[in-house]
Design a protein around this motif. Structure first.
Motif, PDB file in Angstrom:
ATOM      1  N   LYS A 108     -10.782   0.301  28.978  1.00 40.36           N
ATOM      2  CA  LYS A 108     -10.755   0.016  27.537  1.00 40.36           C
ATOM      3  C   LYS A 108      -9.325  -0.243  27.064  1.00 40.36           C
ATOM      4  N   GLU A 109      -8.365   0.548  27.556  1.00 44.10           N
ATOM      5  CA  GLU A 109      -6.984   0.468  27.079  1.00 44.10           C
ATOM      6  C   GLU A 109      -6.212  -0.715  27.659  1.00 44.10           C
ATOM      7  N   MET A 110      -6.462  -1.064  28.902  1.00 42.50           N
ATOM      8  CA  MET A 110      -5.633  -2.059  29.593  1.00 42.50           C
ATOM      9  C   MET A 110      -5.565  -3.423  28.894  1.00 42.50           C
ATOM     10  N   PRO A 111      -6.655  -3.959  28.327  1.00 40.77           N
ATOM     11  CA  PRO A 111      -6.524  -5.224  27.605  1.00 40.77           C
ATOM     12  C   PRO A 111      -5.581  -5.126  26.395  1.00 40.77           C
ATOM     13  N   PHE A 112      -5.531  -3.961  25.761  1.00 43.61           N
ATOM     14  CA  PHE A 112      -4.598  -3.768  24.645  1.00 43.61           C
ATOM     15  C   PHE A 112      -3.153  -3.714  25.146  1.00 43.61           C
ATOM     16  N   ILE A 113      -2.940  -3.057  26.286  1.00 44.26           N
ATOM     17  CA  ILE A 113      -1.597  -3.044  26.881  1.00 44.26           C
ATOM     18  C   ILE A 113      -1.187  -4.469  27.213  1.00 44.26           C
ATOM     19  N   GLU A 114      -2.098  -5.230  27.788  1.00 43.71           N
ATOM     20  CA  GLU A 114      -1.825  -6.634  28.131  1.00 43.71           C
ATOM     21  C   GLU A 114      -1.431  -7.429  26.896  1.00 43.71           C
ATOM     22  N   LYS A 115      -2.270  -7.359  25.860  1.00 44.53           N
ATOM     23  CA  LYS A 115      -2.078  -8.186  24.663  1.00 44.53           C
ATOM     24  C   LYS A 115      -0.927  -7.702  23.780  1.00 44.53           C
ATOM     25  N   ASP A 116      -0.892  -6.415  23.487  1.00 48.29           N
ATOM     26  CA  ASP A 116       0.040  -5.903  22.485  1.00 48.29           C
ATOM     27  C   ASP A 116       1.402  -5.497  23.035  1.00 48.29           C
ATOM     28  N   ILE A 117       1.503  -5.322  24.346  1.00 48.10           N
ATOM     29  CA  ILE A 117       2.787  -4.915  24.940  1.00 48.10           C
ATOM     30  C   ILE A 117       3.267  -5.951  25.948  1.00 48.10           C
ATOM     31  N   TRP A 118       2.475  -6.205  26.992  1.00 45.43           N
ATOM     32  CA  TRP A 118       2.935  -7.064  28.068  1.00 45.43           C
ATOM     33  C   TRP A 118       3.166  -8.511  27.614  1.00 45.43           C
ATOM     34  N   GLN A 119       2.193  -9.099  26.945  1.00 48.03           N
ATOM     35  CA  GLN A 119       2.357 -10.489  26.518  1.00 48.03           C
ATOM     36  C   GLN A 119       3.520 -10.655  25.542  1.00 48.03           C
ATOM     37  N   LYS A 120       3.765  -9.634  24.754  1.00 43.34           N
ATOM     38  CA  LYS A 120       4.850  -9.678  23.772  1.00 43.34           C
ATOM     39  C   LYS A 120       6.225  -9.528  24.426  1.00 43.34           C
ATOM     40  N   HIS A 121       6.335  -8.723  25.491  1.00 42.30           N
ATOM     41  CA  HIS A 121       7.656  -8.367  26.029  1.00 42.30           C
ATOM     42  C   HIS A 121       7.906  -8.766  27.483  1.00 42.30           C
ATOM     43  N   VAL A 149       3.286   1.187  20.783  1.00 39.17           N
ATOM     44  CA  VAL A 149       3.704  -0.208  20.612  1.00 39.17           C
ATOM     45  C   VAL A 149       4.922  -0.274  19.686  1.00 39.17           C
ATOM     46  N   ALA A 150       4.866   0.440  18.564  1.00 45.60           N
ATOM     47  CA  ALA A 150       5.983   0.440  17.610  1.00 45.60           C
ATOM     48  C   ALA A 150       7.243   1.010  18.248  1.00 45.60           C
ATOM     49  N   HIS A 151       7.078   2.035  19.050  1.00 46.68           N
ATOM     50  CA  HIS A 151       8.224   2.666  19.738  1.00 46.68           C
ATOM     51  C   HIS A 151       8.882   1.675  20.692  1.00 46.68           C
ATOM     52  N   ILE A 152       8.073   0.963  21.462  1.00 48.86           N
ATOM     53  CA  ILE A 152       8.602  -0.043  22.388  1.00 48.86           C
ATOM     54  C   ILE A 152       9.307  -1.144  21.613  1.00 48.86           C
ATOM     55  N   ASP A 153       8.660  -1.657  20.565  1.00 49.78           N
ATOM     56  CA  ASP A 153       9.260  -2.715  19.757  1.00 49.78           C
ATOM     57  C   ASP A 153      10.619  -2.291  19.220  1.00 49.78           C
TER      58      ASP A 153
END
Length: 186
Positions: free
Chosen positions: A84-97, A177-181
């Motif tokens: 469930k979580e991995m697509p969000f990591i892909e979209k909201d973290i990995w694709q962005k950074h 996500v906000a912390h990483i950003d």
């Protein structure tokens, strides 16, 4: 006879409880008490070092990534919450950074063979790198070996843990996500 049996059963019960006391030895060989989620590391600790072999055969040592923001995601194909979580990591973290050379994301698959991990990555549709953790030895540097996953560990440029998450919670994930950003805009 009943008294003797009672004491023997009591001894075994106490022994068994001692085995699941929420403690295991940390990388320095010292008993590390787990928090309520099973983590044996804390925010502010230096992240335990390890070398992981990625699915493409490359090896990465955590300490070689100093100077970068690093996110570790502990996962496995049998973990429904991970899926469930991995697509969000892909979209909201990995694709962005992913193009940012100051950021590294590594998924660490807990105790599964290469072919299973490759099939898992394809099934979930993520493109970030995954590494193999035979015997869950890397995982055990961060949490009790018998603890569950999914878990995310965010590490700053100095190699210190700045955020720990467990399971998937929208609010906690948004905070990650906000912390990483924020860390990558400094």
């Amino acid at each position: 006879m009943k008294t003797k049996l009672f004491f023997i059963c009591g001894f075994f019960l106490l022994s068994a409880l001692g085995c699941v006391s929420g403690q295991q030895k940390n990388q320095q060989g010292v008993e590390a008490k787990a928090d309520s989620t099973g983590y044996i590391v804390r925010v502010g600790d230096e992240a335990p070092d390890f070398t992981v072999t990625l699915t493409d055969g490359k090896q990465v040592t955590l300490s070689s990534l100093r100077g970068k923001v690093v996110m570790l995601q502990f996962t496995a194909s049998w973990c429904g919450v991970c899926r469930k979580e991995m697509p969000f990591i892909e979209k909201d973290i990995w694709q962005k950074h992913q193009a940012n050379d100051r950021f590294v994301l590594i998924g660490i698959d807990r105790d599964e063979p290469l072919d299973k991990v490759i099939a898992f990555v394809k099934a979930v549709g993520v493109t970030y790198p995954l590494g193999l953790d035979p015997g869950a030895d890397i995982f055990a540097k961060y949490a009790l070996r018998e603890s569950g996953i999914t878990r995310n560990v965010l590490i700053d440029r100095d190699g210190r843990i700045v955020k720990l998450t467990r399971l998937y919670n929208e609010e906690e994930f948004a905070s990650l996500v906000a912390h990483i950003d924020a860390m990558l805009t400094k």
